[in-house]
Scaffold this active site. Structure first.
Site, PDB file in Angstrom:
ATOM      1  N   TYR A 281      -9.692   0.372   3.346  1.00 14.95           N
ATOM      2  CA  TYR A 281      -8.490   0.807   2.637  1.00 14.95           C
ATOM      3  C   TYR A 281      -8.872   1.267   1.213  1.00 14.95           C
ATOM      4  O   TYR A 281      -9.604   0.574   0.514  1.00 14.95           O
ATOM      5  CB  TYR A 281      -7.455  -0.325   2.593  1.00 14.95           C
ATOM      6  CG  TYR A 281      -6.277   0.015   1.712  1.00 14.95           C
ATOM      7  CD1 TYR A 281      -5.562   1.207   1.912  1.00 14.95           C
ATOM      8  CD2 TYR A 281      -5.878  -0.799   0.671  1.00 14.95           C
ATOM      9  CE1 TYR A 281      -4.502   1.559   1.091  1.00 14.95           C
ATOM     10  CE2 TYR A 281      -4.813  -0.465  -0.151  1.00 14.95           C
ATOM     11  CZ  TYR A 281      -4.137   0.723   0.066  1.00 14.95           C
ATOM     12  OH  TYR A 281      -3.093   1.074  -0.747  1.00 14.95           O
TER      13      TYR A 281
ATOM     14  N   ASP B 249      -9.979  -8.887   6.612  1.00 17.63           N
ATOM     15  CA  ASP B 249      -8.667  -8.287   6.383  1.00 17.63           C
ATOM     16  C   ASP B 249      -8.110  -7.957   7.767  1.00 17.63           C
ATOM     17  O   ASP B 249      -8.562  -7.027   8.438  1.00 17.63           O
ATOM     18  CB  ASP B 249      -8.806  -7.029   5.510  1.00 17.63           C
ATOM     19  CG  ASP B 249      -7.450  -6.433   5.140  1.00 17.63           C
ATOM     20  OD1 ASP B 249      -6.490  -6.600   5.929  1.00 17.63           O
ATOM     21  OD2 ASP B 249      -7.357  -5.778   4.082  1.00 17.63           O
TER      22      ASP B 249
ATOM     23  N   ARG C 108       6.626 -20.595  -9.560  1.00  7.99           N
ATOM     24  CA  ARG C 108       5.306 -19.960  -9.461  1.00  7.99           C
ATOM     25  C   ARG C 108       4.361 -20.894  -8.714  1.00  7.99           C
ATOM     26  O   ARG C 108       3.559 -20.471  -7.900  1.00  7.99           O
ATOM     27  CB  ARG C 108       4.747 -19.607 -10.858  1.00  7.99           C
ATOM     28  CG  ARG C 108       3.278 -19.194 -10.804  1.00  7.99           C
ATOM     29  CD  ARG C 108       2.804 -18.417 -12.036  1.00  7.99           C
ATOM     30  NE  ARG C 108       3.303 -18.916 -13.288  1.00  7.99           N
ATOM     31  CZ  ARG C 108       2.904 -20.062 -13.881  1.00  7.99           C
ATOM     32  NH1 ARG C 108       1.980 -20.818 -13.332  1.00  7.99           N
ATOM     33  NH2 ARG C 108       3.453 -20.432 -15.032  1.00  7.99           N
TER      34      ARG C 108
ATOM     35  N   LYS D 197       2.897  -4.881   6.231  1.00  2.00           N
ATOM     36  CA  LYS D 197       2.691  -4.088   7.437  1.00  2.00           C
ATOM     37  C   LYS D 197       3.303  -4.770   8.660  1.00  2.00           C
ATOM     38  O   LYS D 197       4.495  -5.002   8.686  1.00  2.00           O
ATOM     39  CB  LYS D 197       1.202  -3.785   7.581  1.00  2.00           C
ATOM     40  CG  LYS D 197       0.549  -3.282   6.276  1.00  2.00           C
ATOM     41  CD  LYS D 197       1.170  -1.991   5.823  1.00  2.00           C
ATOM     42  CE  LYS D 197       0.608  -1.340   4.572  1.00  2.00           C
ATOM     43  NZ  LYS D 197       0.125  -2.103   3.471  1.00  2.00           N
TER      44      LYS D 197
HETATM   45  O1  P1T Z   1      -0.033  -2.464  -0.092  1.00  2.00           O
HETATM   46  P1  P1T Z   1      -0.419  -3.903  -0.135  1.00  2.00           P
HETATM   47  O2  P1T Z   1       0.598  -4.831   0.462  1.00  2.00           O
HETATM   48  O3  P1T Z   1      -0.874  -4.345  -1.492  1.00  2.00           O
HETATM   49  O4  P1T Z   1      -1.699  -4.051   0.863  1.00  2.00           O
HETATM   50  C1  P1T Z   1      -2.936  -3.467   0.580  1.00  2.00           C
HETATM   51  C2  P1T Z   1      -3.718  -3.292   1.848  1.00  2.00           C
HETATM   52  C3  P1T Z   1      -4.700  -4.216   2.184  1.00  2.00           C
HETATM   53  N1  P1T Z   1      -5.435  -4.109   3.305  1.00  2.00           N
HETATM   54  C4  P1T Z   1      -5.233  -3.096   4.170  1.00  2.00           C
HETATM   55  C5  P1T Z   1      -6.068  -3.003   5.404  1.00  2.00           C
HETATM   56  C6  P1T Z   1      -4.252  -2.133   3.915  1.00  2.00           C
HETATM   57  O5  P1T Z   1      -4.071  -1.145   4.803  1.00  2.00           O
HETATM   58  C7  P1T Z   1      -3.474  -2.225   2.722  1.00  2.00           C
HETATM   59  C8  P1T Z   1      -2.427  -1.214   2.368  1.00  2.00           C
HETATM   60  N2  P1T Z   1      -2.513  -0.044   3.088  1.00  2.00           N
HETATM   61  C9  P1T Z   1      -1.667   1.021   2.966  1.00  2.00           C
HETATM   62  C10 P1T Z   1      -0.638   1.054   2.109  1.00  2.00           C
HETATM   63  C11 P1T Z   1      -1.958   2.158   3.857  1.00  2.00           C
HETATM   64  O6  P1T Z   1      -1.099   3.042   4.055  1.00  2.00           O
HETATM   65  O7  P1T Z   1      -3.060   2.180   4.420  1.00  2.00           O
END
Ligand code: P1T
Length: 381
Positions: A102, A174, A50, A199
């Site tokens: 988001y 972000d 961790r 992503k």
């Molecule tokens: O899904 P996660 O890895 O927890 O990420 C969250 C997140 C944070 N910031 C942005 C700009 C994002 O687009 C996302 C997650 N977005 C999607 C799952 C979506 O389809 O837009």
């Protein structure tokens, strides 16, 4: 770190030297929870996974290099990364965030963190006067998402950072939609960069992960403390998947962007499409800013289908190559109906998205096939 080297080279090599123990060219998956100590407290830098793991350390070093930051920290998801940044705040403090954001970030700020005494305001950040007006004496953090999700507004990081810093607030960007290939926010004055590595960085729709990158030592110390204390860390195999994705990030981003530009141009000429959002289109309201701030316009395209929610849902249900799914940034094309899927958590709020909106994550398939697929789906709608 090889700061003088180009992005493509750093993506392949930084944080990923051959394994010193065996010469393995690829960083091993150190699938271990703990580490033998020679004497109590005497170890080789790792005590417990961790707190630290060599595969995760490789990813963190690679991420820092890509964002031109001093320190990278990996998390179990993008939301875990954003949550970790909010540990920099205390109850009573305030966050300014974009009005196009988001849905999960909105949900975290409003439905979770408000219960812990944090406040959030959501404003149109393309208008500096609105951001200025939203900043209060308690504002500790200005959270920027650019391009925004889902309408792909482009926000001026340099201008917003100057404004926020003058009022004593930290600037967090972000950078998920641009990826570090398309934009390096620390260069423009951001204090913190966050990513959903799920992503473009991962790039193959096979892993959930997040990241935070910083230069400031005080921010790094606090984030590192909370990463260990709270514990939202990724496992070594997930770190390894993101590391593998990163090696081809530049190749993929160039292809995503070329395909997205062609798809955006096609949609802009289609009679059933009322509006197209793509920062690479000369008609995009912040195209000049995007051209200055970004090195690649990325692969996300959104559009408003004439006929509202039912028409948009029909298009989203009729594509054959674009898979109807949440998420983005993988090599395969995806189609999303934000109002009912990724941004459903905004329903009933002032940030509710247009039901006619369709969001495309344009993949790296042949662009002719992608356009033919959209063409047949629009013909049916
Ligand atoms: O899904 P996660 O890895 O927890 O990420 C969250 C997140 C944070 N910031 C942005 C700009 C994002 O687009 C996302 C997650 N977005 C999607 C799952 C979506 O389809 O837009």
């Amino acid at each position: 770190m090889n700061a003088g080297r180009r992005f493509e080279t750093r993506a392949v090599h930084d944080g990923q030297p051959p394994d010193p123990a065996t010469g393995a060219v690829i960083v091993p998956i150190y699938q271990t929870s703990t580490y033998a100590q020679e004497a109590p407290g005497r170890h080789r830098g790792y005590e417990y996974s961790r707190t630290g793991n060599p595969t995760r350390a490789a990813l963190e070093s690679s991420l820092a290099s890509l964002e031109e930051g001093a320190h990278g920290l990996a998390f179990a998801s993008g939301m875990a990364a954003i949550t970790a940044v909010t540990y920099l705040l205390n109850p009573g403090e305030h966050v300014v965030a974009p009005d196009d954001v988001y849905g999960g970030t909105y949900r975290l700020l409003v439905r979770v963190l408000e219960r812990y005494g944090l406040q959030a305001s959501f404003v149109d950040m393309t208008d500096a006067a609105k951001v200025e007006a939203a900043i209060r004496s308690q504002t500790r953090l200005v959270l920027i998402e650019t391009p925004t999700n889902p309408c792909l507004k482009i926000l001026d990081i340099e201008a917003l950072a100057a404004l926020a810093h003058a009022r004593g607030a930290l600037v967090v960007v972000d950078n998920t939609f641009a990826s570090p290939y398309g934009q390096q926010p620390l260069r423009w004055g951001a204090d913190v960069v966050v990513h959903s590595t799920t992503k473009y960085l991962g790039g193959h729709s096979d892993v959930i992960g997040g990241a935070v990158i910083v230069n400031r030592e005080d921010l790094h110390a606090s984030l590192r403390f909370h990463q260990n204390a709270v514990g939202g860390v990724p496992g070594p195999f997930d770190c390894w998947l993101v590391l593998r994705g990163i090696k081809t990030l530049s190749l993929r981003m160039r292809e995503h962007a070329a395909n997205a530009a062609a798809v955006a141009a096609y949609l802009a000429g289609h009679p059933k499409i009322a509006q197209v959002f793509y920062p690479g289109l000369p008609g995009h309201p912040q195209h000049a800013l995007a051209a200055r701030q970004m090195t690649c316009f990325s692969g996300m395209v959104s559009c408003i289908v004439r006929g509202g929610g039912p028409a948009a849902a029909a298009v989203a249900s009729s594509t054959l190559l674009f898979t109807l799914a949440e998420s983005l940034g993988g090599v395969e094309s995806l189609i999303d109906h934000p109002a009912s899927m990724t941004h459903a958590s905004l329903a009933g709020s002032p940030l509710q998205v247009d039901a006619g909106l369709v969001r495309l994550s344009v993949g790296i398939e042949h662009v002719d096939d992608l356009i033919a697929d959209l063409d047949q789906a629009l013909a049916r709608a």
